[in-house]
Design a protein around this motif. Structure first.
Motif, PDB file in Angstrom:
ATOM      1  N   LEU A  95       9.743   4.595  -6.667  1.00 24.73           N
ATOM      2  CA  LEU A  95       9.148   4.980  -5.380  1.00 24.73           C
ATOM      3  C   LEU A  95      10.165   5.676  -4.487  1.00 24.73           C
ATOM      4  O   LEU A  95       9.830   6.624  -3.771  1.00 24.73           O
ATOM      5  CB  LEU A  95       8.558   3.753  -4.693  1.00 24.73           C
ATOM      6  CG  LEU A  95       7.300   3.194  -5.375  1.00 24.73           C
ATOM      7  CD1 LEU A  95       6.993   1.797  -4.878  1.00 24.73           C
ATOM      8  CD2 LEU A  95       6.128   4.138  -5.180  1.00 24.73           C
ATOM      9  N   SER A 111       9.714   7.275  -0.685  1.00 25.50           N
ATOM     10  CA  SER A 111       8.735   6.324  -0.154  1.00 25.50           C
ATOM     11  C   SER A 111       9.433   5.354   0.795  1.00 25.50           C
ATOM     12  O   SER A 111      10.632   5.116   0.680  1.00 25.50           O
ATOM     13  CB  SER A 111       8.090   5.525  -1.292  1.00 25.50           C
ATOM     14  OG  SER A 111       7.388   6.381  -2.167  1.00 25.50           O
ATOM     15  N   VAL A 137      10.004   1.947   1.290  1.00 31.34           N
ATOM     16  CA  VAL A 137       9.884   0.751   0.466  1.00 31.34           C
ATOM     17  C   VAL A 137      10.807  -0.348   0.978  1.00 31.34           C
ATOM     18  O   VAL A 137      11.952  -0.090   1.344  1.00 31.34           O
ATOM     19  CB  VAL A 137      10.245   1.074  -0.999  1.00 31.34           C
ATOM     20  CG1 VAL A 137      10.096  -0.142  -1.884  1.00 31.34           C
ATOM     21  CG2 VAL A 137       9.384   2.204  -1.518  1.00 31.34           C
ATOM     22  N   ASN A 197       5.318  -0.867  -0.114  1.00 24.42           N
ATOM     23  CA  ASN A 197       5.421   0.585  -0.106  1.00 24.42           C
ATOM     24  C   ASN A 197       4.569   1.053   1.073  1.00 24.42           C
ATOM     25  O   ASN A 197       3.389   1.339   0.924  1.00 24.42           O
ATOM     26  CB  ASN A 197       4.905   1.142  -1.440  1.00 24.42           C
ATOM     27  CG  ASN A 197       4.954   2.643  -1.511  1.00 24.42           C
ATOM     28  OD1 ASN A 197       5.605   3.294  -0.707  1.00 24.42           O
ATOM     29  ND2 ASN A 197       4.256   3.197  -2.482  1.00 24.42           N
ATOM     30  N   CYS A 255       3.759   5.979   0.781  1.00 23.20           N
ATOM     31  CA  CYS A 255       4.045   6.402  -0.592  1.00 23.20           C
ATOM     32  C   CYS A 255       4.415   7.883  -0.655  1.00 23.20           C
ATOM     33  O   CYS A 255       3.598   8.752  -0.351  1.00 23.20           O
ATOM     34  CB  CYS A 255       2.842   6.129  -1.479  1.00 23.20           C
ATOM     35  SG  CYS A 255       3.183   6.484  -3.217  1.00 23.20           S
ATOM     36  N   CYS A 279      -3.430   6.422  -7.336  1.00 25.66           N
ATOM     37  CA  CYS A 279      -3.191   4.989  -7.136  1.00 25.66           C
ATOM     38  C   CYS A 279      -3.814   4.112  -8.222  1.00 25.66           C
ATOM     39  O   CYS A 279      -3.158   3.201  -8.728  1.00 25.66           O
ATOM     40  CB  CYS A 279      -3.671   4.566  -5.752  1.00 25.66           C
ATOM     41  SG  CYS A 279      -2.821   5.452  -4.426  1.00 25.66           S
ATOM     42  N   CYS A 294      -1.746   4.540 -11.362  1.00 26.72           N
ATOM     43  CA  CYS A 294      -0.428   3.920 -11.173  1.00 26.72           C
ATOM     44  C   CYS A 294      -0.533   2.396 -11.282  1.00 26.72           C
ATOM     45  O   CYS A 294       0.259   1.759 -11.962  1.00 26.72           O
ATOM     46  CB  CYS A 294       0.138   4.329  -9.813  1.00 26.72           C
ATOM     47  SG  CYS A 294       1.731   3.578  -9.417  1.00 26.72           S
ATOM     48  N   GLY A 325      -0.073   3.489   1.166  1.00 23.89           N
ATOM     49  CA  GLY A 325       0.936   2.759   0.411  1.00 23.89           C
ATOM     50  C   GLY A 325       0.287   1.632  -0.348  1.00 23.89           C
ATOM     51  O   GLY A 325      -0.930   1.582  -0.532  1.00 23.89           O
ATOM     52  N   CYS A 326       1.111   0.708  -0.788  1.00 22.63           N
ATOM     53  CA  CYS A 326       0.618  -0.425  -1.553  1.00 22.63           C
ATOM     54  C   CYS A 326       1.622  -1.571  -1.461  1.00 22.63           C
ATOM     55  O   CYS A 326       2.752  -1.375  -1.024  1.00 22.63           O
ATOM     56  CB  CYS A 326       0.394  -0.035  -3.012  1.00 22.63           C
ATOM     57  SG  CYS A 326       1.848   0.684  -3.807  1.00 22.63           S
TER      58      CYS A 326
END
Length: 169
Positions: free
Chosen positions: A78, A83, A85, A98, A101, A123, A126, A152-153
């Motif tokens: 990332l 990103s 992060v 994240n 992103c 996403c 991924c 993000g995630c």
């Protein structure tokens, strides 16, 4: 084009590697989907996760757990795309947030430049791919999951038994 060779500065090299990786990934996705449909994509994820898990086993540094190695790899991947992060150790494992992103940002920029994207959003792909890698690679008592959060995630690697806990709980 001149016959004179010039060197790329480090930032240009990074941008070019990102672009080449992006192009190769997009071409592979387009080919697999075009030739084999969604079933082919599932097979691609299966093969990719097996190959990547095997590579991670061979590359894991001594004294580092498979889970920590996996989460560090996710963070570094990332960060390749700038990103936002952060990681947080938790009693049951690690949380990787994240917040913004860079992969999504990069794809949006590519789309604005006229690049035809295979997936509306990367996403889902991924998440499926990296969850499959984790299932093959991290310790058996660890569950890796991902939740979408805006652009993000949040990835979680959680052990069924927190450190210091006995088997009875």
């Amino acid at each position: 084009m001149t016959s004179e060779l010039t060197s790329l500065d480090p930032a240009e090299k990074v941008d070019l590697w990102r672009q080449r990786y992006f192009e190769a990934q997009a071409a592979a996705e387009e080919f697999v989907l075009g030739e084999h449909g969604e079933e082919g994509l599932a097979g691609w994820i299966e093969a990719n996760s097996r190959i990547t898990a095997d590579l991670l086993r061979a590359q894991r540094p001594d004294g580092v757990s498979a889970t920590d190695h996996f989460m560090t790899r996710m963070q570094r991947q990332l960060l390749l795309y700038d990103s936002a992060v952060s990681t947080e150790p938790q009693p049951s494992g690690t949380v990787l947030r994240n917040a913004d992103c860079g992969i999504l940002r990069y794809r949006k920029k590519a789309a604005r430049a006229g690049v035809v994207l295979t997936f509306k959003s990367p996403c889902g792909y991924c998440q499926k791919l990296h969850t499959a890698i984790a299932t093959r690679y991290v310790e058996p008592d660890v569950t890796v999951s991902c939740e979408q959060a805006g652009d993000g995630c949040t990835w979680r690697a959680e052990s069924a038994h927190a450190p210091g806990e006995d088997a009875a709980g």
